[in-house]
Design a protein around this motif. Structure first.
Motif, mmCIF file in Angstrom:
data_model
loop_
_atom_site.group_PDB
_atom_site.id
_atom_site.type_symbol
_atom_site.label_atom_id
_atom_site.label_comp_id
_atom_site.label_asym_id
_atom_site.label_seq_id
_atom_site.Cartn_x
_atom_site.Cartn_y
_atom_site.Cartn_z
ATOM 1 N N PHE A 215 0.824 -1.199 0.000
ATOM 2 C CA PHE A 215 0.000 0.000 0.000
ATOM 3 C C PHE A 215 0.865 1.259 0.000
ATOM 4 N N ASP A 216 1.977 1.224 0.757
ATOM 5 C CA ASP A 216 2.892 2.365 0.740
ATOM 6 C C ASP A 216 3.424 2.619 -0.668
ATOM 7 N N SER A 217 3.837 1.565 -1.331
ATOM 8 C CA SER A 217 4.405 1.694 -2.674
ATOM 9 C C SER A 217 3.363 2.134 -3.687
ATOM 10 N N LEU A 218 2.130 1.675 -3.516
ATOM 11 C CA LEU A 218 1.051 2.079 -4.415
ATOM 12 C C LEU A 218 0.820 3.588 -4.337
ATOM 13 N N TRP A 253 7.617 7.185 -8.763
ATOM 14 C CA TRP A 253 6.791 6.153 -9.415
ATOM 15 C C TRP A 253 7.630 4.957 -9.836
ATOM 16 N N CYS A 254 8.893 5.173 -10.163
ATOM 17 C CA CYS A 254 9.753 4.022 -10.471
ATOM 18 C C CYS A 254 9.946 3.143 -9.244
ATOM 19 N N ALA A 255 10.268 3.775 -8.115
ATOM 20 C CA ALA A 255 10.467 3.022 -6.881
ATOM 21 C C ALA A 255 9.154 2.410 -6.394
ATOM 22 N N MET A 260 5.893 -2.380 -5.077
ATOM 23 C CA MET A 260 4.701 -3.214 -5.232
ATOM 24 C C MET A 260 5.072 -4.617 -5.674
ATOM 25 N N TRP A 261 6.043 -4.720 -6.585
ATOM 26 C CA TRP A 261 6.470 -6.036 -7.073
ATOM 27 C C TRP A 261 7.126 -6.863 -5.960
ATOM 28 N N LEU A 262 7.923 -6.204 -5.131
ATOM 29 C CA LEU A 262 8.652 -6.917 -4.082
ATOM 30 C C LEU A 262 7.801 -7.206 -2.847
ATOM 31 N N SER A 263 6.557 -6.746 -2.831
ATOM 32 C CA SER A 263 5.719 -6.922 -1.647
ATOM 33 C C SER A 263 5.073 -8.302 -1.573
ATOM 34 N N ILE A 275 11.750 -0.614 0.124
ATOM 35 C CA ILE A 275 11.679 0.399 -0.923
ATOM 36 C C ILE A 275 10.985 1.691 -0.460
ATOM 37 N N PRO A 276 9.799 1.626 0.194
ATOM 38 C CA PRO A 276 9.190 2.885 0.654
ATOM 39 C C PRO A 276 10.091 3.667 1.607
ATOM 40 N N ALA A 277 10.754 2.957 2.509
ATOM 41 C CA ALA A 277 11.671 3.625 3.438
ATOM 42 C C ALA A 277 12.829 4.266 2.687
ATOM 43 N N LEU A 278 13.324 3.586 1.657
ATOM 44 C CA LEU A 278 14.420 4.129 0.867
ATOM 45 C C LEU A 278 13.980 5.373 0.099
#
Length: 467
Positions: A215-218, A253-255, A260-263, A275-278
């Motif tokens: 959800f963070d990445s979305l 948007w790239c990250a 999302m893929w790595l979740s 990734i969201p933290a980064l």
């Protein structure tokens, strides 16, 4: 016409009289505010409105969720204070204002409040005659929607009020004002969401079958797309910080897509990732080096960037070393409170770093240290208030969780808890899902209870719609 109808007509007539209030003509030509100081009536208006919409109504909504007998009295007090403050805002002397968004939006906010009160009073009457029972779900739905958006629009109105009081965000300053107030509010909102998930939302998150980072990445990906195409006016020359803002949106948007893929793992299970933290850490780095015209603005942006970098770093430590890639389903570790608080602090720092604010502080001789301490103090108080609201909900949703060990509430059994009461994981999930702010007036006020009940207005409405 019965007493209830007369009362509602009185409210609407009073509202119409206030809307008809004439404009102020004392503002000099080309200015947004007059040179007069803010008088006591206007200060009282601001204090009372902040008290009603910033403290009383959020507290009342949580009391409504837990079916407290104090819900209605608290909301009545909030409504009376808000209506009084609304009329004070039209009766002040001293500083006068040109047409502004705060004055226009105030009418809509008060109309929402009146509609919400009317809907709540109607639902409280439990009218079933003439087919009203069959359409009850419509009023329940409307009551719930207004209740959910009320905190957001109230926050926006308070920001509009601060902007209007100083005559900021006009002309060439509008773009950077929008960037600061939208992004600052987004960081604070992200911190609030993390706090909710940390304290009461983990069972809901488990039911979704996705990790929090999905959800963070979305959200990061969606926000990055917006930034990519709005931070620069395409077809014109690249000026000032356009390139930095636009490239930051591209990174997001790239990250976000990668996060999302790595979740999810290869077998489809939810999986934590950094990734969201980064992204937060990289954003903080970029903002800490953001070029500014004034020294105080440079320092505030630097501290904002460092605070955001600290939020990203603490999130990485939390996931990798505190939780070891596991979901947080027990009592939160003390370290886990750092990330949401730092997001609150970074949000307030960014809200308070517009060009006009920095120029005002520079001319007043205020140092960046004093200003940062003030903004951090506001962040501490806001974080405290959110924790208090969530505590009020949690102690009613899970009244048997006092029996804890060092790992948190003893809910290890699917068929019972440490006190021997039958309380399954699915029931805990249902209780967690009850954390939805249904509105200003609750439908069920028979008295206090130990937690959210399954036969809430929303569920009753759905059941009645099937008949």
């Amino acid at each position: 016409m019965n007493t209830f109808s007369r009362s509602m007509w009185t409210l609407f007539l009073l509202f119409g009289a206030a809307v008809a209030h004439g404009g102020h003509e004392a503002v000099p030509q080309g200015e947004s505010v007059s040179k007069d100081p803010i008088d006591g009536i206007l200060w009282t208006h601001m204090i009372l409105m902040g008290f009603a919409f910033g403290i009383v109504f959020p507290l009342g909504m949580v009391l409504g969720i837990v079916r407290s007998r104090w819900h209605v009295p608290v909301q009545v007090v909030g409504t009376v204070v808000a209506v009084l403050a609304y009329f004070l805002g039209h009766a002040h002397k001293g500083r006068q204002f040109d047409k502004n968004l705060h004055a226009s939006f105030a009418n809509w906010l008060m109309l929402m409040l009146i509609v919400q009160v009317v809907l709540g009073a109607y639902l409280k009457l439990h009218l079933e005659k003439a087919g009203q029972g069959r359409i009850r779900w419509i009023f329940v739905l409307a009551h719930g929607i207004i209740g959910k958006i009320m905190p957001v629009v109230s926050w926006a109105q308070m920001l509009f009020g601060g902007i209007a009081s100083l005559g900021f965000c006009r002309g060439d300053h509008l773009g950077q004002c929008l960037a600061h107030f939208i992004m600052g509010s987004a960081f604070i909102g992200y911190g609030v969401c993390l706090t909710i998930l940390l304290l009461v939302g983990q069972f809901w998150l488990r039911k979704t079958g996705r990790s929090q980072e999905f959800f963070d990445s979305l959200i990061i990906a969606a926000w990055g797309c917006v930034n990519t195409f709005t931070e620069h006016r395409w077809g014109t020359a690249w000026v000032h910080n356009d390139l930095q803002h636009t490239t930051m949106g591209i990174v997001w948007w790239c990250a976000g897509l990668l996060g999302m893929w790595l979740s999810r793992s290869r077998n489809g299970r939810p999986k934590r990732n950094l990734i969201p933290a980064l992204v937060i850490l990289i954003t903080g780095y970029a903002m800490s080096a953001h070029p500014q015209e004034l020294m105080i603005s440079t320092m505030i942006h630097s501290i904002f960037g460092y605070t955001l970098m600290a939020a990203g770093l603490t999130r990485i430590i939390e996931i990798s070393f505190v939780l070891r890639d596991k979901p947080a389903l027990s009592e939160p570790n003390s370290f886990q409170y750092l990330t949401p608080f730092l997001l609150y602090a970074s949000g307030f720092l960014f809200l308070g770093a517009t060009e006009e604010q920095m120029l005002l502080l520079h001319n007043a001789g205020v140092t960046h240290v004093a200003y940062v301490l003030i903004l951090y103090s506001i962040a501490f108080i806001c974080f405290l208030f959110v924790n208090i609201l969530l505590h009020i909900y949690a102690v009613h949703a899970w009244p048997n969780s006092e029996s804890t060990d060092q790992n948190g509430p003893k809910y290890s059994s699917l068929n019972g808890n440490a006190n021997g009461h039958a309380r399954s994981t699915s029931q805990q999930i249902q209780d967690a899902e009850a954390f939805e702010l249904h509105g200003l007036i609750s439908d069920d006020e028979e008295g206090p209870s130990v937690g959210p009940r399954k036969n809430s207005d929303e569920e009753l409405g759905k059941d009645e719609s099937h008949h």
